[in-house]
Design an enzyme around this catalytic site. Structure first.
Site, PDB file in Angstrom:
ATOM      1  CG  ASN A 167     -18.915  71.633  36.811  1.00  0.00           C
ATOM      2  OD1 ASN A 167     -19.415  72.484  37.627  1.00  0.00           O
ATOM      3  ND2 ASN A 167     -18.141  71.053  36.591  1.00  0.00           N
ATOM      4  CE1 TYR A 171     -13.087  68.744  37.921  1.00  0.00           C
ATOM      5  CE2 TYR A 171     -14.660  68.016  36.060  1.00  0.00           C
ATOM      6  CZ  TYR A 171     -14.112  68.822  37.535  1.00  0.00           C
ATOM      7  OH  TYR A 171     -15.833  69.436  37.784  1.00  0.00           O
ATOM      8  CD1 TRP A 185     -13.946  62.459  38.065  1.00  0.00           C
ATOM      9  CD2 TRP A 185     -14.595  63.269  35.764  1.00  0.00           C
ATOM     10  NE1 TRP A 185     -15.030  62.007  36.830  1.00  0.00           N
ATOM     11  CE2 TRP A 185     -15.836  62.445  35.587  1.00  0.00           C
ATOM     12  CE3 TRP A 185     -14.631  64.689  34.895  1.00  0.00           C
ATOM     13  CZ2 TRP A 185     -16.128  62.583  34.723  1.00  0.00           C
ATOM     14  CZ3 TRP A 185     -15.853  64.517  33.803  1.00  0.00           C
ATOM     15  CH2 TRP A 185     -16.282  63.439  33.495  1.00  0.00           C
ATOM     16  CD  GLU A 228     -18.654  75.611  36.988  1.00  0.00           C
ATOM     17  OE1 GLU A 228     -19.698  75.492  36.479  1.00  0.00           O
ATOM     18  OE2 GLU A 228     -18.419  75.369  38.112  1.00  0.00           O
ATOM     19  CG  ASP A 277      -0.888  67.747  41.056  1.00  0.00           C
ATOM     20  OD1 ASP A 277      -1.585  68.941  40.427  1.00  0.00           O
ATOM     21  OD2 ASP A 277      -1.545  66.956  40.383  1.00  0.00           O
TER      22      ASP A 277
HETATM   23  C1  LIG Z   1      -3.728  74.029  36.243  1.00  0.00           C
HETATM   24  C2  LIG Z   1      -4.843  73.254  37.138  1.00  0.00           C
HETATM   25  C3  LIG Z   1      -5.132  71.855  37.287  1.00  0.00           C
HETATM   26  C4  LIG Z   1      -6.001  71.388  37.774  1.00  0.00           C
HETATM   27  N1  LIG Z   1      -6.345  70.147  37.615  1.00  0.00           N
HETATM   28  C5  LIG Z   1      -6.914  69.532  38.046  1.00  0.00           C
HETATM   29  C6  LIG Z   1      -7.526  67.758  38.307  1.00  0.00           C
HETATM   30  O1  LIG Z   1      -6.528  66.812  37.396  1.00  0.00           O
HETATM   31  N2  LIG Z   1      -8.353  67.323  39.250  1.00  0.00           N
HETATM   32  C7  LIG Z   1      -9.421  68.265  40.078  1.00  0.00           C
HETATM   33  O2  LIG Z   1     -10.176  68.017  40.518  1.00  0.00           O
HETATM   34  N3  LIG Z   1      -9.140  69.898  39.701  1.00  0.00           N
HETATM   35  C8  LIG Z   1      -7.984  70.039  39.262  1.00  0.00           C
HETATM   36  N4  LIG Z   1      -8.291  71.885  39.527  1.00  0.00           N
HETATM   37  C9  LIG Z   1      -8.641  72.405  40.353  1.00  0.00           C
HETATM   38  C10 LIG Z   1     -10.275  72.687  39.434  1.00  0.00           C
HETATM   39  O3  LIG Z   1     -10.381  72.895  38.631  1.00  0.00           O
HETATM   40  C11 LIG Z   1     -11.453  73.496  40.757  1.00  0.00           C
HETATM   41  O4  LIG Z   1     -11.140  72.212  41.610  1.00  0.00           O
HETATM   42  C12 LIG Z   1     -12.399  73.582  40.290  1.00  0.00           C
HETATM   43  O5  LIG Z   1     -13.323  74.446  40.966  1.00  0.00           O
HETATM   44  C13 LIG Z   1     -13.490  72.631  39.653  1.00  0.00           C
HETATM   45  O6  LIG Z   1     -14.429  72.742  39.469  1.00  0.00           O
HETATM   46  P1  LIG Z   1     -15.927  72.395  39.613  1.00  0.00           P
HETATM   47  O7  LIG Z   1     -16.440  73.048  40.827  1.00  0.00           O
HETATM   48  O8  LIG Z   1     -16.950  72.326  38.849  1.00  0.00           O
HETATM   49  O9  LIG Z   1     -15.527  71.452  39.942  1.00  0.00           O
HETATM   50  C14 LIG Z   1      -6.732  72.058  38.469  1.00  0.00           C
HETATM   51  C15 LIG Z   1      -6.703  73.535  38.473  1.00  0.00           C
HETATM   52  C16 LIG Z   1      -6.052  74.206  38.097  1.00  0.00           C
HETATM   53  C17 LIG Z   1      -5.757  75.583  37.889  1.00  0.00           C
HETATM   54 MN   LIG Z   2     -18.751  73.970  39.006  1.00  0.00          MN
END
Ligand SMILES: Cc1cc2nc3c(=O)[nH]c(=O)nc-3n(C[C@H](O)[C@H](O)[C@H](O)COP(=O)(O)O)c2cc1C
Ligand SMILES: [Mn+2]
Length: 490
Positions: A167, A171, A185, A228, A277
């Site tokens: 993955n 985060y 996360w 991804e 945020d």
């Molecule tokens: C700039 C930015 C910062 C982010 N920070 C976080 C974070 O700190 N924690 C989190 O859970 N998701 C964060 N996100 C959202 C996740 O990256 C997004 O939900 C992503 O799809 C998660 O991947 P996953 O589905 O593989 O868990 C952020 C997104 C962006 C664009």
């Molecule tokens: Mn994912």
């Protein structure tokens, strides 16, 4: 484009980047500049002399629709959607020729799986043991009440301990000391599930500063069964080159600017935040896992890539728009009656969705609402407004007109509850709360509306055409009169 440097070159050629040599403090000052520039739809910024640091900082690389399209190798969001559509169409090949075409499509997809290469520039410099020091990165403190400095654009790479599936998620990482960070996360995200499945330390690699298509892929709501990195390969039309990490058994993009390697202990938690945020509010401090670094590797003369989030619109607004366009065809696999969707930027990705649909049977709108609440990260959506297919959901005036006039506020509203994004501060308790669905479609007797539903007020096509022809003689200016009034009156 193989890496961030190629993207920077491209942005420079397109006059989408401003290089700033004036010394500016990564503590708060860069935020104030990036905030003003991103709110004005301005360029990407490369700060060559952050105060107290030799490493330049790239920010706002995604801060316009044009740059997101450049990053994703398309000329418009429409072509982005049309690239995904074939993946979503389940048509079975019946002729021999179609079979051959389908096979070659599969072969193309296989070719887009990341490939492991022997070495890469991300390991030009390798720091292990006592040399590991996050001080080599010019990490920002973004907002005044932030709990410290945060790495805001990291690609966090983990593997499911049982399935081995990779993955990549974005985060943020709060810097605690030279070799320890927070690991933010949220409990709903894929990497959090990897940690829940771990009995022992979970190895983690973090890439910072990659080809922007790879960076985007880490933010995208890709289903957990899809890597991804393969999705990034699809977006860039070429497999991502990966190298083996030095101290953990994971691979990272070979051309990353920086790589952090380390582990997370499933039993350890530490206070993370607060952090200004992308809701425009501070996410409250809370207990999160902790990343312990075992190595930092980087390119020679590395560039640090970051972002600031805050009250929209900011840089991530443009990433959200790309996701809205790219994932609409994929949502249609399970919700084929979905015509279009708009996620207003004020709702920050998922708090509000305006959707248009082909309504064909009683309570069809409810089916669409519940299907969306059940679809991946759309589960976080707090408010879904449903209109019929003749409404342009990107024109908020059209949607508001239907909502304010078509809705019976007792009959046409679904109030329910479910999971909320971890950043939500409105619900009485974290992680879950109330949701609303608003049905602004027209109703008939099959939905208990036992009086006539009035037609829209519109002029007949014949009269419109007649007035079009007559218009030049009326002295009202303009030409295509049927498109509306033409001030100033002449
Ligand atoms: C700039 C930015 C910062 C982010 N920070 C976080 C974070 O700190 N924690 C989190 O859970 N998701 C964060 N996100 C959202 C996740 O990256 C997004 O939900 C992503 O799809 C998660 O991947 P996953 O589905 O593989 O868990 C952020 C997104 C962006 C664009
Ligand atoms: Mn994912």
């Amino acid at each position: 484009m193989k890496d961030l440097r190629d993207f920077i070159k491209l942005l420079q050629e397109r006059r989408e980047l401003v290089v700033i040599d004036a010394p500016v403090d990564p503590v708060l000052e860069i935020t104030e500049i990036a905030d003003r520039v991103s709110k004005a739809g301005g360029p990407a910024l490369l700060f060559t002399r952050p105060k107290g640091h030799g490493v330049p900082i790239l920010i706002n690389q995604f801060g316009s629709h044009e740059r997101v399209c450049l990053a994703l190798r398309v000329d418009s969001y429409e072509s982005l959607a049309s690239r995904v559509e074939p993946l979503a169409s389940p048509s079975l090949p019946d002729t021999a020729w179609q079979k051959i075409k389908a096979l070659s499509k599969l072969k193309d997809l296989a070719a887009l799986q990341p490939r492991v290469v022997k070495d890469g520039p991300c390991q030009d410099v390798v720091l292990t043991g006592d040399e590991v020091d996050l001080g080599v990165l010019p990490v920002l403190q973004c907002w005044p009440l932030d709990g410290g400095r945060f790495i805001t654009l990291p690609l966090v790479i983990t593997q499911h301990p049982l399935t081995g599936r990779r993955n990549v998620g974005m985060y943020r990482l709060q810097v605690y000391d030279e070799r320890t960070t927070g690991m933010h996360w949220h409990l709903h995200k894929d990497a959090a599930e990897h940690l829940r499945a771990s009995r022992e330390r979970l190895e983690v690699a973090v890439a910072i500063g990659t080809d922007p298509a790879i960076t985007y892929a880490a933010t995208a709501p890709v289903p957990s069964m899809l890597d991804e990195m393969a999705f990034a390969g699809f977006l860039r039309g070429e497999a991502v080159d990966m190298v083996q990490c030095r101290t953990v058994n994971l691979q990272v993009p070979a051309h990353s600017e920086f790589v952090l390697e380390g582990w997370v202990d499933p039993a350890e938690r530490r206070l993370e935040g607060p952090f200004g945020d992308h809701t425009g509010y501070y996410s409250l401090a809370d207990q999160y896992p902790v990343l312990h670094l075992t190595a930092i590797t980087h390119r020679r003369e590395p560039i640090y890539s970051t972002t600031v989030v805050g009250r929209p619109p900011m840089e991530d607004t443009y990433l959200a728009k790309a996701t809205e366009r790219l994932f609409l065809p994929l949502l249609r696999i399970t919700v084929p009656e979905l015509v279009d969707m708009d996620l207003p930027k004020e709702g920050v990705f998922h708090n509000c969705a305006l959707v248009s649909m082909r309504k064909r049977y009683p309570m069809h709108t409810r089916k669409v609402m519940h299907a969306l609440w059940g679809a991946g990260q759309m589960q976080f959506c707090k408010c879904i407004v449903v209109v019929e297919e003749d409404v342009d959901v990107h024109d908020y005036a059209q949607v508001a007109w239907r909502v304010f006039n078509n809705v019976d506020w007792k009959r046409d509203v679904v109030v329910t509850e479910g999971p909320l994004d971890a950043l939500d501060h409105s619900s009485p308790q974290p992680f879950w709360g109330g949701k609303i669905g608003i049905d602004a479609t027209r109703k008939g007797p099959d939905e208990g509306h036992n009086r006539e539903w009035p037609p829209d007020v519109t002029m007949s096509a014949e009269v419109k055409a007649r007035i079009d022809r007559l218009w030049p003689e009326l002295g009202l200016g303009g030409s295509a009169a049927s498109t509306g009034p033409v001030p100033p009156w002449v």
